[in-house]
Design an enzyme around this catalytic site. Structure first.
Site, PDB file in Angstrom:
ATOM      1  N   GLN A 139       0.890  -0.968  -0.026  1.00 21.45           N
ATOM      2  CA  GLN A 139       0.081  -0.002  -0.059  1.00 21.45           C
ATOM      3  C   GLN A 139       0.739   1.336  -0.033  1.00 21.45           C
ATOM      4  OE1 GLN A 139      -3.943   0.244   2.589  1.00 21.45           O
ATOM      5  NE2 GLN A 139      -2.304   1.784   3.658  1.00 21.45           N
ATOM      6  N   SER A 183       1.137   6.207   2.675  1.00 18.45           N
ATOM      7  CA  SER A 183       1.761   7.213   3.616  1.00 18.45           C
ATOM      8  C   SER A 183       2.878   7.957   2.904  1.00 18.45           C
ATOM      9  CB  SER A 183       2.064   6.640   4.918  1.00 18.45           C
ATOM     10  OG  SER A 183       0.980   5.917   5.450  1.00 18.45           O
ATOM     11  N   SER A 203       4.519  -1.629   4.176  1.00 19.66           N
ATOM     12  CA  SER A 203       4.734  -3.068   4.721  1.00 19.66           C
ATOM     13  C   SER A 203       4.632  -4.084   3.207  1.00 19.66           C
ATOM     14  CB  SER A 203       3.412  -3.484   5.354  1.00 19.66           C
ATOM     15  OG  SER A 203       3.163  -2.691   6.523  1.00 19.66           O
ATOM     16  N   GLU A 235      -8.916  -1.482   5.980  1.00 23.42           N
ATOM     17  CA  GLU A 235      -7.827  -1.730   6.617  1.00 23.42           C
ATOM     18  C   GLU A 235      -8.028  -1.628   8.147  1.00 23.42           C
ATOM     19  OE1 GLU A 235      -3.281   0.657   7.160  1.00 23.42           O
ATOM     20  OE2 GLU A 235      -4.926   1.489   6.394  1.00 23.42           O
ATOM     21  N   GLU A 275      -4.685   8.647  18.476  1.00 20.72           N
ATOM     22  CA  GLU A 275      -5.112   9.821  18.764  1.00 20.72           C
ATOM     23  C   GLU A 275      -6.078  10.291  17.737  1.00 20.72           C
ATOM     24  OE1 GLU A 275      -2.029   9.165  21.333  1.00 20.72           O
ATOM     25  OE2 GLU A 275      -2.003   8.948  19.140  1.00 20.72           O
TER      26      GLU A 275
END
Length: 755
Positions: A490, A493, A525, A608, A734
């Site tokens: 994926q 990010s 990953s 996910e 968070e």
């Protein structure tokens, strides 16, 4: 939301809540506080008229013939109003009498059900007695801090005899009952004194044990604690929406937002554990009845009794602490006004503290959890399926039996072709399976010992391609991915974006026949051995940050793709950074519409986060593993270690209960709601708590290297390092707290940067 899940339970909760709002407004509560002495409230007859006193009492004794779960639902709703009066003491007394053998039930239960009698239970006491020749007991002594004792007509009391503890039902008129000052201003406690009181044989509650009474109290007082917490969560959240400080609602500040989210998490854990404890008690009663009564239950059904005690003890740890914490946090959110006598929040704080004190220290309940867990007691979360499931099960079983005869790649392909890998997807990639069929498939695969293909990141990719991909893309990629033959990564990010994926900077430039991608991705990953990657890149800087993003399928062997493994704190390489330099992606590998990739990416992210919430993330850090370690230590755990272990066990049990609640809501066609969001949040940190507890048990051997070859020390040291990632990837804790606050509690979204 409520403790109960079925439509009937939701309707009961809303009915009781509506009745309580009309009949127990704040003025009624305040009037009870101001009264010179405690009395039956004016709404008492209304409780009886609504049938709320006898929900759990059989029809033959004047009740409604439901069960303890229904009573818990009503108790929770009344707890939201911090209702004064003897409702909870009375239903606890009738539940205890109902659990006993003998004639007392036939005499007392009808009056307790119709409200002509009130009851109270002494959870502890210093009362002793001796039996006469006629079987009667003569008792004397004192029981202190009896909830509702001053209003009771019938007192259920423990008595110590030379033959062990027995329980009795005594007329309050035979005792000296003295009200004592109560922390809870809305409901009193009393001292009960008896001086050589004769208790006839038919008022001795044969078969009733103190542990059973405490378990009932954990459920009913726990249900009321959930009601207290519910009011605190809802009221604090509503206040945070409208209270303005520094030019904006305080609910927009993350400090307040996260506190409110943690309150909701604690509330849903309390609800889930009380719900399961009530179910476990009902299950035990059914098994005892099926086995021929209490005597059989003590023999072959003893395991069921242990299971219900285990569930009740977990509720005893979880619910009272949740109420106290939510009340404290509510006071904090209300601020100065919350500290005043005029505001109602202190009444809920007092009620929460009182409930916890009545049940006894959380540490005592935690000790019970530890003792049972270390002795091998656990609770399977069994799903009650409808009667028509049998026919569908047989059909699924036959299909899976044929697949089970295959081996290796042939078996994996058959699972994919049959739609068993992701059965909720539409055909031909899934089966368009209902929640019921999905549950049956899972159960039958497990029974047949057939393992699904390992798709890893592919499990997040497939739903997005199935929903937004072209027919050609679906036929090219989905069969092999579903069979575990195609490995994906994926590419979402980026170094400067983190969880804010829409802030990505990777550029997608239109060229003849496709696109050129340039930029860097990170935390990718399995990129070092993946064949394909899903990638989002910015094709336009116009519009909002969620616009101008396109979703691509990237060949990881294409020219310009460079993968550099990142060494994690474990010393292993799972994550990677990936550089894309003029990587060409043809038009036929764009998923969805150009510029609308954020919509596709959100589909991927939702899958996910569901996947990440489903287990220990491959670390092996689970409660059974932890208990296995405790059993291999060769020593007794000290009190502090047992307390910590119990807390982890309770958390794991609450997650399992929340998971079952999600499944049952889906089976009923309802949205999972807060259960699903809370489960996701708890699951990501649970494996951390398990591994941290384990490392604490290792003692000095925890200095050994993190290497599974070194046995327990190496295994758990690796786990404590590896699980640190779990509260980061898939959306940090968070971020998840923000999502809960905004989507579940309706708190205002964070302001845009610079505003």
């Amino acid at each position: 939301m409520a403790i109960g899940l079925s439509e009937e339970h939701e309707a009961l909760h809303e009915s009781v809540r509506g009745w309580a709002e009309r009949n127990i407004p704040s003025e009624v509560v305040r009037a009870a506080i101001a009264a010179e002495s405690e009395a039956r409230p004016a709404f008492w007859s209304g409780l009886a008229d609504q049938g709320l006193l006898g929900l759990h009492i059989p029809e033959e004794h004047g009740g409604s013939g439901y069960g303890l779960l229904e009573t818990a639902v009503a108790v929770e709703a009344l707890g939201e109003r911090v209702a004064p009066g003897p409702y909870v003491p009375t239903v606890l007394a009738s539940a205890a009498i109902l659990a006993a053998e003998g004639k007392a039930g036939a005499e007392l239960l009808p009056g307790l059900a119709d409200g002509t009698l009130t009851g109270a239970v002494a959870l502890r006491g210093s009362i002793s007695g001796g039996r006469g020749a006629d079987g009667a007991l003569t008792v004397g002594g004192t029981a202190e801090f009896v909830l509702g004792g001053a209003l009771a007509d019938v007192l259920v009391l423990p008595v110590h005899t030379d033959r062990g503890e027995v329980w009795v039902a005594v007329d309050a008129s035979a005792a000296t009952v003295t009200p004592v000052g109560s922390l809870d201003l809305t409901r009193g406690v009393a001292r009960v004194e008896l001086d050589d009181v004769a208790v006839p044989a038919d008022r001795v509650l044969d078969g009733l044990k103190g542990s059973a009474v405490l378990n009932l109290a954990a459920i009913l007082l726990g249900a009321e604690a959930a009601g207290v917490a519910s009011w605190c969560v809802a009221s604090a959240a509503e206040y945070a929406k409208v209270r303005v400080q520094f030019g904006r609602p305080i609910g927009q500040f993350q400090g307040v937002k996260h506190k409110a989210s943690r309150m909701l998490v604690a509330l849903e854990q309390a609800r889930a554990t009380v719900w399961d404890a009530a179910r476990a008690t009902t299950d035990t009663e059914r098994r005892a009845d099926a086995a021929g009564g209490a005597g059989a239950a003590e023999g072959e059904g003893a395991g069921a009794g242990d299971e219900s005690a285990y569930a009740a003890a977990i509720a005893g740890v979880t619910a009272p602490d949740a109420a106290v914490q939510c009340a404290k946090d509510a006071v904090q959110i209300f601020g100065g006004i919350g500290y005043t006598y005029e505001h109602d929040v202190h009444l809920y704080y007092r009620r929460a503290l009182t409930l916890r004190a009545l049940l006894g220290p959380s540490s005592e309940w935690a000790e019970s959890v530890a003792e049972l867990a270390l002795n091998g007691v656990s609770r399977e979360m069994e799903i009650e399926l409808p009667e028509d499931a049998a026919v569908l099960r047989e059909s699924i079983r036959a299909e899976i039996a044929a697949i089970a005869r295959l081996e290796g790649r042939e078996q994996k392909r058959a699972l994919a072709d049959g739609g068993f890998v992701m059965p909720h997807l539409p055909r031909p990639w899934g089966r368009g399976a209902s929640p019921l069929e999905q549950v049956l498939i899972f159960q039958e695969l497990k029974a047949a010992r057939v393992k699904l293909p390992q798709m890893i990141i592919g499990a997040w990719v497939v739903p997005s391609i199935a929903a937004y991909g072209t027919r050609e893309q679906q036929e090219r990629f989905l069969p092999k991915t579903l069979a575990g033959e195609m490995i994906w990564c994926q590419l979402f990010s980026e170094p400067g974006a983190g969880s804010d994926l829409a802030a990505l900077q990777m550029k997608a430039e239109r060229v003849e026949g496709g696109w050129r991608l340039n930029g860097q991705k990170i935390w990718t990953s399995v990129a070092h051995f993946a064949e394909w990657g899903i990638c989002i890149a910015r094709n336009s800087s116009e519009g909002s940050k969620h616009e101008g993003i396109t979703y691509f399928l990237v060949d990881m062997k294409a020219p310009g793709v460079t993968v550099r493994p990142l060494t994690e704190m474990t010393g292993e390489n799972l994550f990677n950074e990936v550089f894309l330099d003029d990587v060409f992606v043809p038009d036929d590998l764009v998923v969805g519409e150009v510029g609308e990739g954020w919509k596709v990416a959100r589909n991927t992210l939702s899958n996910e986060r569901v996947s990440l919430s489903s287990g220990s993330g491959g670390t092996g850090a689970s409660v059974p593993d932890l208990l296995g370690l405790a059993g291999r230590l060769g020593r007794e755990l000290n009190p502090a270690e047992r307390q910590e272990l119990a807390r982890v066990v309770c958390e794991g049990h609450s997650i399992n209960a929340l998971s079952l609640r999600v499944t049952m809501k889906q089976l009923a066609g309802a949205e999972p709601g807060a259960d699903a969001s809370v489960r996701k949040l708890l699951s990501t940190s649970h494996a951390q708590h398990v591994s941290e507890c384990a490392v604490g048990l290792l003692g000095a051997s925890a200095v050994l290297a993190a290497d599974v070859k070194l046995g327990d020390p190496g295994f758990w040291n690796r786990a404590v390092l590896a699980t640190r990632a779990m509260t980061i990837y898939g959306g940090t804790t968070e971020v998840q707290l923000n999502i809960i606050a905004e989507r579940m509690l309706g708190l205002p979204r964070d302001p845009e940067p610079g505003k």
